[in-house]
Design an enzyme around this catalytic site. Structure first.
Site, PDB file in Angstrom:
ATOM      1  N   HIS A 110      25.871 -25.848  61.142  1.00 25.40           N
ATOM      2  CA  HIS A 110      24.134 -25.246  60.744  1.00 25.40           C
ATOM      3  C   HIS A 110      23.568 -24.685  59.806  1.00 25.40           C
ATOM      4  O   HIS A 110      22.998 -23.552  59.952  1.00 25.40           O
ATOM      5  CB  HIS A 110      24.364 -23.741  61.701  1.00 25.40           C
ATOM      6  CG  HIS A 110      24.393 -23.631  63.207  1.00 25.40           C
ATOM      7  ND1 HIS A 110      24.031 -23.764  64.307  1.00 25.40           N
ATOM      8  CD2 HIS A 110      25.662 -23.388  63.944  1.00 25.40           C
ATOM      9  CE1 HIS A 110      24.148 -23.572  65.703  1.00 25.40           C
ATOM     10  NE2 HIS A 110      25.780 -23.921  64.730  1.00 25.40           N
ATOM     11  N   ASN A 182      22.968 -20.697  71.027  1.00 25.77           N
ATOM     12  CA  ASN A 182      21.931 -21.675  71.056  1.00 25.77           C
ATOM     13  C   ASN A 182      21.087 -22.177  72.178  1.00 25.77           C
ATOM     14  O   ASN A 182      20.365 -21.566  73.035  1.00 25.77           O
ATOM     15  CB  ASN A 182      23.418 -22.773  70.946  1.00 25.77           C
ATOM     16  CG  ASN A 182      23.867 -23.132  70.034  1.00 25.77           C
ATOM     17  OD1 ASN A 182      23.768 -22.469  68.596  1.00 25.77           O
ATOM     18  ND2 ASN A 182      25.609 -23.338  70.457  1.00 25.77           N
ATOM     19  N   HIS A 374      26.424 -12.531  62.712  1.00 24.96           N
ATOM     20  CA  HIS A 374      28.161 -12.128  63.300  1.00 24.96           C
ATOM     21  C   HIS A 374      27.997 -11.589  64.208  1.00 24.96           C
ATOM     22  O   HIS A 374      27.340 -10.639  64.934  1.00 24.96           O
ATOM     23  CB  HIS A 374      28.650 -10.900  62.417  1.00 24.96           C
ATOM     24  CG  HIS A 374      30.317 -10.723  62.429  1.00 24.96           C
ATOM     25  ND1 HIS A 374      30.854 -11.926  62.958  1.00 24.96           N
ATOM     26  CD2 HIS A 374      31.203 -10.214  62.173  1.00 24.96           C
ATOM     27  CE1 HIS A 374      32.441 -11.615  63.051  1.00 24.96           C
ATOM     28  NE2 HIS A 374      32.205 -10.301  62.212  1.00 24.96           N
ATOM     29  N   TYR A 397      32.705 -15.384  61.290  1.00 27.04           N
ATOM     30  CA  TYR A 397      31.506 -15.365  60.668  1.00 27.04           C
ATOM     31  C   TYR A 397      32.172 -15.024  59.367  1.00 27.04           C
ATOM     32  O   TYR A 397      31.617 -15.177  58.003  1.00 27.04           O
ATOM     33  CB  TYR A 397      31.119 -14.987  61.868  1.00 27.04           C
ATOM     34  CG  TYR A 397      30.092 -16.071  62.939  1.00 27.04           C
ATOM     35  CD1 TYR A 397      29.075 -16.014  62.220  1.00 27.04           C
ATOM     36  CD2 TYR A 397      31.226 -16.225  63.421  1.00 27.04           C
ATOM     37  CE1 TYR A 397      28.501 -17.429  63.217  1.00 27.04           C
ATOM     38  CE2 TYR A 397      30.977 -16.881  64.362  1.00 27.04           C
ATOM     39  CZ  TYR A 397      29.290 -18.029  64.208  1.00 27.04           C
ATOM     40  OH  TYR A 397      28.638 -18.728  66.019  1.00 27.04           O
TER      41      TYR A 397
HETATM   42  C1  HEM Z   1      35.157 -21.131  68.028  1.00 32.24           C
HETATM   43  C2  HEM Z   1      33.742 -21.231  67.920  1.00 32.24           C
HETATM   44  C3  HEM Z   1      33.262 -20.989  66.511  1.00 32.24           C
HETATM   45  C4  HEM Z   1      33.318 -21.044  65.501  1.00 32.24           C
HETATM   46  C5  HEM Z   1      34.548 -21.094  64.943  1.00 32.24           C
HETATM   47  C6  HEM Z   1      31.943 -21.510  64.602  1.00 32.24           C
HETATM   48  C7  HEM Z   1      31.339 -20.700  63.251  1.00 32.24           C
HETATM   49  C8  HEM Z   1      30.824 -20.840  62.816  1.00 32.24           C
HETATM   50  C9  HEM Z   1      30.534 -20.782  61.610  1.00 32.24           C
HETATM   51  C10 HEM Z   1      31.437 -20.340  60.497  1.00 32.24           C
HETATM   52  C11 HEM Z   1      28.848 -20.586  60.571  1.00 32.24           C
HETATM   53  C12 HEM Z   1      28.257 -20.563  59.528  1.00 32.24           C
HETATM   54  C13 HEM Z   1      28.703 -19.223  59.237  1.00 32.24           C
HETATM   55  C14 HEM Z   1      27.109 -18.726  57.765  1.00 32.24           C
HETATM   56  O1  HEM Z   1      27.457 -19.328  57.101  1.00 32.24           O
HETATM   57  O2  HEM Z   1      26.767 -17.255  58.259  1.00 32.24           O
HETATM   58  C15 HEM Z   1      28.459 -20.546  62.075  1.00 32.24           C
HETATM   59  C16 HEM Z   1      27.246 -20.895  62.221  1.00 32.24           C
HETATM   60  C17 HEM Z   1      26.624 -20.445  63.323  1.00 32.24           C
HETATM   61  N1  HEM Z   1      26.554 -20.661  64.573  1.00 32.24           N
HETATM   62 FE1  HEM Z   1      29.097 -20.670  65.178  1.00 32.24          FE
HETATM   63  N2  HEM Z   1      30.802 -20.523  65.813  1.00 32.24           N
HETATM   64  C18 HEM Z   1      32.029 -21.329  66.625  1.00 32.24           C
HETATM   65  C19 HEM Z   1      31.054 -21.053  67.861  1.00 32.24           C
HETATM   66  C20 HEM Z   1      29.853 -21.396  68.080  1.00 32.24           C
HETATM   67  C21 HEM Z   1      29.208 -21.043  69.195  1.00 32.24           C
HETATM   68  C22 HEM Z   1      29.558 -21.124  70.810  1.00 32.24           C
HETATM   69  C23 HEM Z   1      27.501 -20.531  69.384  1.00 32.24           C
HETATM   70  C24 HEM Z   1      26.344 -20.417  70.526  1.00 32.24           C
HETATM   71  C25 HEM Z   1      26.592 -19.950  71.486  1.00 32.24           C
HETATM   72  C26 HEM Z   1      27.538 -21.014  67.802  1.00 32.24           C
HETATM   73  C27 HEM Z   1      26.686 -20.321  67.092  1.00 32.24           C
HETATM   74  C28 HEM Z   1      25.968 -20.479  65.655  1.00 32.24           C
HETATM   75  C29 HEM Z   1      25.151 -20.867  65.305  1.00 32.24           C
HETATM   76  C30 HEM Z   1      23.735 -19.684  65.821  1.00 32.24           C
HETATM   77  C31 HEM Z   1      24.869 -20.240  63.860  1.00 32.24           C
HETATM   78  C32 HEM Z   1      24.370 -20.336  62.613  1.00 32.24           C
HETATM   79  C33 HEM Z   1      23.411 -18.835  61.751  1.00 32.24           C
HETATM   80  C34 HEM Z   1      22.549 -18.423  61.119  1.00 32.24           C
HETATM   81  O3  HEM Z   1      21.625 -19.312  61.532  1.00 32.24           O
HETATM   82  O4  HEM Z   1      22.995 -18.151  59.884  1.00 32.24           O
HETATM   83  N3  HEM Z   1      28.709 -21.346  67.200  1.00 32.24           N
HETATM   84  N4  HEM Z   1      29.538 -20.424  63.160  1.00 32.24           N
END
Ligand code: HEM
Length: 722
Positions: A110, A182, A374, A397
């Site tokens: 993202h 999402n 988070h 997160y």
């Molecule tokens: C185990 C599964 C998942 C892991 C390990 C994961 C991990 C991460 C990580 C490491 C980031 C970067 C965060 C940052 O640098 O601040 C991120 C961002 C994000 N994740 Fe996940 N994610 C997972 C599943 C999901 C799912 C299922 C969704 C939706 C329901 C999702 C939605 C998002 C969104 C929207 C962001 C962007 C947040 C922003 O705009 O700063 N993720 N995720």
């Protein structure tokens, strides 16, 4: 529209022609911009906050980071005018050192995103299931939203085929609540331990680092064809949901099942949904590809321009509610499985509040880049479930943000500051902004009078004590497996995929076929194509057959007996009418177009809440001083939701760039309208002037009525059907 100016000007005042020489105070911010609320690093309101906005560049004199005024900043300190630079030039070294460290690591996923400030208002309708204060009737809560793509790097294009993130920070009076969702309601994997696998497969190949921000490559399809639980999310990506028209026209989903708790301590299971006021709309694939080149910032520009021009994006937050039964299932669907939806026809989405995005950030880095969401940011009344994907997210997160934001104090960055008082016992660390008082950062203590007290010990607010829930944590052997309860939906990776495909309208199904065909044709390896074809034929034999034809491969026989799931009409994007607010209308005019027509049409377009963009042969003004916004060389059809061709085009009617505009709008099923002899441009482009959605009338404003009626359906789909 708030006023009748086209959005996008870089500052709040037009700059003078000459370089300014007289110091003056800072320019006011643009009226559409806002910054994080002024709170202390520990969440307390700041006295006289309106005067102490966290804006840098506050005055007329240039200073060092320490506030010392500088005589000049254009030349380094040297030993003589032609001599070497001196090490003692602290200003030079401070300026260069800071520059050297301007980039911080981008998000591991993202990375590409855009943000906006807004406000959420509760309807009070959730009170029977949820104790959270911000959901109570008419309670207003500031929010910050960040939309994103998943796969691309920070500088990648907005309109690639991908899932979009929809993350919302609610600054509630009870602390921060983040809904990190999402635009697709299911996920690729059922267990978070697979997240690195799916992301490694989707990211560019490690040897050449291509392709950027794409799923159309071998490693992605290798993984999803082998990992059948990814099929559901993948078909959503292959549908027009994977190429949204705008962030404003996306649904948002919490994906996981959450547990809500009411004041009486009773629990319910829910799924969160954001429903956009403007409906759900996509680009068409060719349009998305052209946009990625013409305007890689298309979605972030669209969001910022809409807010600046007062066409505030709006969503209703809704919940599907399920009883909190021991099996945590509903209608045979395992609610702990994030690869499944519960069709809205079985559990309607009940609105519980509304969010309006009404301010742009003042500074992209400080706000959109530094915001840290988070899933563990929960307020009393909202809890997570034992979904194995969510459990991993709860860890991931903070872990990643420690690196990305350089230490443990990123919650104190202005955009992340809570609006509730903070009394934690966390101390020190990199970039500590809070000046902690007292001598006893431990519990229990007597030296600080026992402060701060846990609510339960201090007899405080009962709502905050909701941590103890009447919920039994699963018991059993220590295993690396998921054991399905009575409903076995967890292990069925195809039925809901079939349901999704069969719920789409014929034109949407056609787009899905084209998307799979495009993506798989981009793969080199035959085995991967054949493996994925087997899944497609299980999902729907016609889908499999059509994609096989496109790949020039034999179609395999289905092996699974899936039955005929009831279609869920709520899954289709096409078929309803929606307000056309904030849509972009390209209007081709020349010096010979009657000024009255142009003026009246622009006013009418602004009046209808849309943006008129005048396209003229060259830059400059029309004879009455109206500025053009695009020229024949800079305009491309992808920017516009509809194209209008003005009277008086003359030779311009046969200009190749005008022909390209008309042809692309025609091919992409956009509304095309002409007044007066503007219609000649349609025939000159070789397009059928009698086709559906092509209007030709004598008067400019009369034309708009017809265009408005058609835009409510987004596109003239009839033109696209074979
Ligand atoms: C185990 C599964 C998942 C892991 C390990 C994961 C991990 C991460 C990580 C490491 C980031 C970067 C965060 C940052 O640098 O601040 C991120 C961002 C994000 N994740 Fe996940 N994610 C997972 C599943 C999901 C799912 C299922 C969704 C939706 C329901 C999702 C939605 C998002 C969104 C929207 C962001 C962007 C947040 C922003 O705009 O700063 N993720 N995720």
């Amino acid at each position: 529209m708030t006023d009748q100016t086209v959005p996008g000007a870089p500052g709040s005042e037009p700059p003078p022609l000459e370089e300014p020489e007289t110091p003056r105070g800072p320019l006011p911010p643009k009226p559409d911009q806002s910054a994080p609320a002024t709170r202390t690093a520990t969440g307390a309101p700041v006295e006289g906050a309106e005067k102490s906005l966290p804006r840098a560049q506050q005055g007329e004199w240039l200073t060092t980071a320490g506030g010392v005024r500088l005589r000049e900043t254009d030349h380094s300190l040297k030993a003589g005018p032609r001599g070497p630079t001196l090490l003692q030039d602290h200003h030079l070294r401070e300026k260069i050192t800071h520059f050297d460290h301007e980039r911080i690591p981008e998000r591991v996923v993202h990375a590409r995103g855009a943000g906006a400030h807004g406000v959420f208002v509760g309807y009070g309708t959730a009170e029977s299931v949820c104790a959270a204060g911000f959901l109570k009737k008419d309670v207003e809560t500031p929010t910050f939203v960040r939309f994103s793509t998943v796969l691309g790097s920070r500088g990648s294009a907005d309109t690639v085929r991908d899932t979009r993130g929809f993350a919302t920070k609610f600054y509630t009076e009870e602390g921060v609540f983040d809904l990190v969702g999402n635009n697709i309601p299911v996920f690729f994997i059922q267990d978070g331990i697979k997240f690195p696998d799916v992301i490694h497969a989707g990211k560019p190949h490690p040897d050449r680092e291509i392709p950027q921000a794409q799923s159309a490559h071998d490693t992605f399809w290798d993984f999803v064809s082998l990992h059948s639980e990814a099929q559901h999310h993948t078909i959503w990506n292959m549908s027009d949901r994977g190429i949204p028209r705008s962030y404003r026209t996306m649904e948002g989903f919490g994906v996981h099942t959450f547990r809500l708790v009411n004041e009486a301590g009773e629990t319910a299971l829910v799924k969160f949904h954001w429903k956009p006021k403007l409906g759900v709309h996509g680009q068409v694939w060719e349009e998305a590809q052209i946009t990625a080149g013409m305007d890689p910032d298309f979605h972030r520009r669209d969001l910022a321009d809409a807010i600046e021009s007062g066409a505030y994006p709006e969503w209703e937050l809704g919940i599907q509610v399920f009883p909190d039964t021991p099996d945590q299932a509903f209608a045979g669907i395992d609610l702990l499985d994030p690869t499944k939806i519960v069709p809205e026809e079985l559990a309607p989405v009940q609105p519980i509040g509304k969010m309006v995005l009404n301010r742009n950030p003042t500074n992209f880095f400080a706000e959109t880049e530094q915001v840290a969401f988070h899933v563990g940011h929960l307020v009393p009344g909202i809890d997570v479930t034992d979904d194995a994907l969510m459990q991993t997210r709860l860890f991931s997160y903070v872990d990643t943000q420690l690196t990305r934001l350089g230490g443990p104090n990123f919650e104190q960055l202005p955009i992340n500051r809570t609006h509730a008082p903070v009394n934690d016992m966390l101390r020190d660390g990199f970039h500590q902004h809070a000046v902690h008082a007292g001598v006893a950062p431990y519990h229990p203590n007597s030296l600080d009078g026992g402060n701060p007290f846990p609510v339960a010990d201090g007899g405080g607010d009962p709502v905050s004590a909701l941590a103890d829930l009447p919920v039994v944590v699963s018991e059993g052997p220590k295993v690396r497996a998921h054991e399905a309860q009575a409903p076995i939906s967890f292990d069925d990776h195809h039925t809901q995929v079939r349901q999704f495909y069969r719920s789409l309208t014929p034109i949407e199904q056609e787009h899905v076929i084209e998307a799979y065909t495009f993506e798989l044709n981009k793969c080199y390896e035959q085995a991967i194509k054949e493996r994925q074809l087997q899944h497609l034929v299980e999902i729907d034999p016609t889908l499999g057959q059509r994609v096989a034809e496109g790949l020039g491969l034999p179609c395999p026989e289905p092996q699974l007996d899936l039955g005929d799931p009831d279609p869920s009409p709520a899954l289709a994007m096409v078929g309803q009418e929606w307000p056309p607010d904030g849509r972009m209308l390209g209007i081709v005019v020349t010096e010979a177009t009657p000024s009255d027509d142009v003026r009246a049409l622009r006013e009418a377009v602004f009046g209808a809440g849309m943006v008129p963009l005048l396209i003229t042969p060259t830059g400059g003004m029309l004879p009455d001083g109206t500025p053009g916004q695009r020229t024949f060389a800079t305009a491309r059809s992808v920017e516009f939701d509809a194209l209008l061709l003005g009277a008086g085009l003359g030779e311009a009617a046969t200009h190749p760039q005008v022909a390209l505009l008309v042809q692309e709008c025609f091919r992409h099923a956009k509304v095309i309208g002409a007044w007066g002899d503007g219609a000649e441009a349609i025939t000159a482009a070789g397009c059928d002037a009698t086709a559906p959605g092509v209007l030709s009338v004598s008067g400019a404003t009369e034309l708009l009525d017809g265009v408005l009626g058609l835009l409510t359906r987004h596109r003239v789909w009839e033109r696209m059907l074979p």
